[in-house]
Design a protein around this motif. Structure first.
Motif, PDB file in Angstrom:
ATOM      1  N   ASP A 104       0.857  -1.170   0.000  1.00  0.00           N
ATOM      2  CA  ASP A 104       0.000   0.000   0.000  1.00  0.00           C
ATOM      3  C   ASP A 104       0.894   1.220   0.000  1.00  0.00           C
ATOM      4  O   ASP A 104       1.429   1.603   1.021  1.00  0.00           O
ATOM      5  CB  ASP A 104      -0.841  -0.005   1.284  1.00  0.00           C
ATOM      6  N   THR A 105       1.081   1.870  -1.140  1.00  0.00           N
ATOM      7  CA  THR A 105       2.039   2.962  -1.207  1.00  0.00           C
ATOM      8  C   THR A 105       1.415   4.294  -1.535  1.00  0.00           C
ATOM      9  O   THR A 105       2.113   5.276  -1.695  1.00  0.00           O
ATOM     10  CB  THR A 105       3.093   2.673  -2.291  1.00  0.00           C
ATOM     11  N   GLY A 106       0.115   4.360  -1.673  1.00  0.00           N
ATOM     12  CA  GLY A 106      -0.423   5.662  -2.015  1.00  0.00           C
ATOM     13  C   GLY A 106      -1.903   5.681  -2.207  1.00  0.00           C
ATOM     14  O   GLY A 106      -2.653   5.004  -1.541  1.00  0.00           O
ATOM     15  N   ASN A 107      -2.338   6.499  -3.151  1.00  0.00           N
ATOM     16  CA  ASN A 107      -3.721   6.840  -3.392  1.00  0.00           C
ATOM     17  C   ASN A 107      -4.604   5.628  -3.597  1.00  0.00           C
ATOM     18  O   ASN A 107      -4.395   4.848  -4.504  1.00  0.00           O
ATOM     19  CB  ASN A 107      -3.766   7.725  -4.648  1.00  0.00           C
ATOM     20  N   PRO A 108      -5.638   5.441  -2.767  1.00  0.00           N
ATOM     21  CA  PRO A 108      -6.499   4.282  -2.919  1.00  0.00           C
ATOM     22  C   PRO A 108      -7.657   4.526  -3.853  1.00  0.00           C
ATOM     23  O   PRO A 108      -8.523   3.695  -3.991  1.00  0.00           O
ATOM     24  CB  PRO A 108      -7.012   4.069  -1.490  1.00  0.00           C
ATOM     25  N   SER A 109      -7.722   5.692  -4.486  1.00  0.00           N
ATOM     26  CA  SER A 109      -8.938   6.032  -5.208  1.00  0.00           C
ATOM     27  C   SER A 109      -8.914   5.583  -6.648  1.00  0.00           C
ATOM     28  O   SER A 109      -9.916   5.657  -7.338  1.00  0.00           O
ATOM     29  CB  SER A 109      -9.159   7.549  -5.173  1.00  0.00           C
ATOM     30  N   ARG A 143     -14.906   0.876  -0.667  1.00  0.00           N
ATOM     31  CA  ARG A 143     -15.678   2.113  -0.799  1.00  0.00           C
ATOM     32  C   ARG A 143     -15.667   2.909   0.506  1.00  0.00           C
ATOM     33  O   ARG A 143     -15.498   4.139   0.499  1.00  0.00           O
ATOM     34  CB  ARG A 143     -17.120   1.801  -1.196  1.00  0.00           C
ATOM     35  N   ALA A 144     -15.816   2.217   1.612  1.00  0.00           N
ATOM     36  CA  ALA A 144     -15.808   2.903   2.912  1.00  0.00           C
ATOM     37  C   ALA A 144     -14.460   3.557   3.173  1.00  0.00           C
ATOM     38  O   ALA A 144     -14.384   4.696   3.645  1.00  0.00           O
ATOM     39  CB  ALA A 144     -16.150   1.915   4.025  1.00  0.00           C
ATOM     40  N   GLU A 145     -13.381   2.842   2.882  1.00  0.00           N
ATOM     41  CA  GLU A 145     -12.047   3.399   3.107  1.00  0.00           C
ATOM     42  C   GLU A 145     -11.830   4.649   2.264  1.00  0.00           C
ATOM     43  O   GLU A 145     -11.331   5.671   2.752  1.00  0.00           O
ATOM     44  CB  GLU A 145     -10.987   2.352   2.780  1.00  0.00           C
ATOM     45  N   GLN A 146     -12.222   4.596   1.016  1.00  0.00           N
ATOM     46  CA  GLN A 146     -12.057   5.758   0.149  1.00  0.00           C
ATOM     47  C   GLN A 146     -12.926   6.929   0.608  1.00  0.00           C
ATOM     48  O   GLN A 146     -12.519   8.094   0.510  1.00  0.00           O
ATOM     49  CB  GLN A 146     -12.392   5.380  -1.290  1.00  0.00           C
ATOM     50  N   THR A 147     -14.112   6.618   1.102  1.00  0.00           N
ATOM     51  CA  THR A 147     -14.987   7.663   1.616  1.00  0.00           C
ATOM     52  C   THR A 147     -14.348   8.367   2.805  1.00  0.00           C
ATOM     53  O   THR A 147     -14.412   9.605   2.935  1.00  0.00           O
ATOM     54  CB  THR A 147     -16.352   7.071   2.008  1.00  0.00           C
ATOM     55  N   TRP A 160     -11.766  12.731  -4.768  1.00  0.00           N
ATOM     56  CA  TRP A 160     -12.840  11.925  -5.340  1.00  0.00           C
ATOM     57  C   TRP A 160     -12.673  10.457  -4.971  1.00  0.00           C
ATOM     58  O   TRP A 160     -11.554   9.934  -4.977  1.00  0.00           O
ATOM     59  CB  TRP A 160     -12.836  12.032  -6.864  1.00  0.00           C
ATOM     60  N   VAL A 161     -13.769   9.815  -4.654  1.00  0.00           N
ATOM     61  CA  VAL A 161     -13.778   8.363  -4.511  1.00  0.00           C
ATOM     62  C   VAL A 161     -13.710   7.793  -5.918  1.00  0.00           C
ATOM     63  O   VAL A 161     -14.600   8.032  -6.734  1.00  0.00           O
ATOM     64  CB  VAL A 161     -15.043   7.880  -3.789  1.00  0.00           C
ATOM     65  N   GLY A 162     -12.639   7.104  -6.206  1.00  0.00           N
ATOM     66  CA  GLY A 162     -12.382   6.676  -7.575  1.00  0.00           C
ATOM     67  C   GLY A 162     -13.219   5.488  -8.004  1.00  0.00           C
ATOM     68  O   GLY A 162     -14.005   4.937  -7.225  1.00  0.00           O
ATOM     69  N   PRO A 163     -13.045   5.045  -9.243  1.00  0.00           N
ATOM     70  CA  PRO A 163     -13.786   3.878  -9.742  1.00  0.00           C
ATOM     71  C   PRO A 163     -13.541   2.661  -8.872  1.00  0.00           C
ATOM     72  O   PRO A 163     -12.411   2.369  -8.495  1.00  0.00           O
ATOM     73  CB  PRO A 163     -13.212   3.676 -11.153  1.00  0.00           C
ATOM     74  N   LEU A 164     -14.605   1.971  -8.554  1.00  0.00           N
ATOM     75  CA  LEU A 164     -14.505   0.761  -7.740  1.00  0.00           C
ATOM     76  C   LEU A 164     -14.740  -0.467  -8.604  1.00  0.00           C
ATOM     77  O   LEU A 164     -15.436  -0.393  -9.626  1.00  0.00           O
ATOM     78  CB  LEU A 164     -15.531   0.806  -6.608  1.00  0.00           C
ATOM     79  N   PRO A 165     -14.191  -1.593  -8.210  1.00  0.00           N
ATOM     80  CA  PRO A 165     -14.393  -2.807  -8.999  1.00  0.00           C
ATOM     81  C   PRO A 165     -15.807  -3.344  -8.838  1.00  0.00           C
ATOM     82  O   PRO A 165     -16.512  -3.015  -7.889  1.00  0.00           O
ATOM     83  CB  PRO A 165     -13.380  -3.779  -8.395  1.00  0.00           C
TER      84      PRO A 165
END
Length: 323
Positions: A30-35, A71-75, A89-94
């Motif tokens: 985990d090195t950065g942006n999760p979105s 989704r919760a983590e990005q929120t 922004w909450v980015g595209p989710l799978p």
């Protein structure tokens, strides 16, 4: 600024269980942006391990539950960044379908018929990563604000660090304070505990995969698979060889013909995995070897599962969704 740029292949094992679909695949840091369109693709192990008293208790989350947690983590990251004065922004989710496939051998014939080995899903993820609004937003900031954005999101060089030694012996570190750390802490209850449990639980495969694939029962099942493939017109010793040779087989084809060839091979691979003992043997051996080899990490794996399940109710509250 570093970003989390992991392919679907690297993220095939995002949980403790490898299963037949995740053998010999490792996680990514985990090195950065999760979105961005980071799509951890993994499957819960099926069946019960022998010697249940030695196996970590609790089931793995299913794919829909993992998506909810993402989704919760990005929120939560979004709220933290906005509190610091940034847009996020909450980015595209799978989708659940995105998370299937991959690993050592395909076993889902219908998924293979639709997606082949997932090349088009990979392309979609890479395109979404390139077009991520958070990347564009950060890159457009003045230099000083760009640095503050990066440190707010990920932590900086002066941040206090958490350190974990992985089962492989490698050392992984992460800042204690950042919006990423804050989001994980709020979601999972305690960031330091979660970081250790998650990193260990998702990096245990190397402790038993070599034993599994060298087991005479696996070797015998793999030979049956190879015979099945040869009878279907595809002469391959193992699934790894299919993936290695596929680019050369399709390099002079149009995109449509290349994808059709990919699908044909993927369907044959999955069909032979389920019509021969390979899939069932691999699953059974995985349960057996995990019970034998993961004893020193039993508590960490159990903690990872327990915290994951506890996070589900929080995730529903955070996103307004249900599992």
């Amino acid at each position: 600024m570093s970003w989390k740029v992991c392919t679907r292949r690297a993220l095939a094992v995002g949980v403790a269980g490898a299963t037949v679909a995740g053998l010999a695949v490792t996680g990514c840091a985990d090195t950065g942006n999760p979105s961005g369109p980071v799509r951890p693709r993994s499957h819960a192990a099926s069946g019960n391990a022998p010697n249940q008293d030695r196996a970590p208790q609790g089931r793995e989350l299913d794919d829909s539950e993992r998506i909810l947690l993402q989704r919760a983590e990005q929120t939560l990251v979004k709220r933290c960044m906005e509190k610091a004065g940034f847009t996020y922004w909450v980015g595209p989710l799978p989708t659940v379908d995105d998370l299937k496939g991959g690993g050592y051998v395909l076993t889902d014939v219908e998924w293979a018929r639709k997606h082949g080995y997932g090349s088009r899903l990979d392309e979609k993820a890479q395109a979404a990563q390139r077009n991520d609004r958070n990347h564009a937003y950060a890159n457009a900031l003045p230099r000083q604000e760009y640095v503050r954005y990066s440190r707010t999101l990920e932590g900086g060089p002066s941040s206090k660090m958490l350190t974990v030694e992985l089962p492989t012996g490698d050392i992984i570190r992460t800042p204690r304070e950042s919006c990423l750390a804050d989001a994980k802490g709020r979601l999972y209850g305690d960031f330091a505990t979660w970081f250790r449990a998650e990193k260990i639980a998702t990096n245990v495969n190397s402790l038993y995969v070599a034993h599994l694939i060298g087991d005479k029962r696996f070797v015998s099942a793999l030979a049956d698979w190879s015979t099945c493939m040869r009878e279907a017109g595809h002469d391959y010793e193992d699934p790894t060889e299919v993936r290695e040779r596929l680019p050369g087989l399709t390099e002079d084809m149009t995109n449509e013909k290349a994808f059709a060839a990919e699908v044909q091979l993927a369907v044959a691979e999955a069909t032979c995995a389920t019509e021969t003992p390979l899939a069932d043997t691999a699953r059974a051996l995985e349960s057996e070897y995990r019970a034998k080899k993961l004893g020193p990490y039993r508590e960490d794996i159990a903690t990872h599962r327990r915290m994951s399940h506890a996070a589900l109710s929080r995730a529903g509250d955070i996103t307004g969704a249900t599992t």
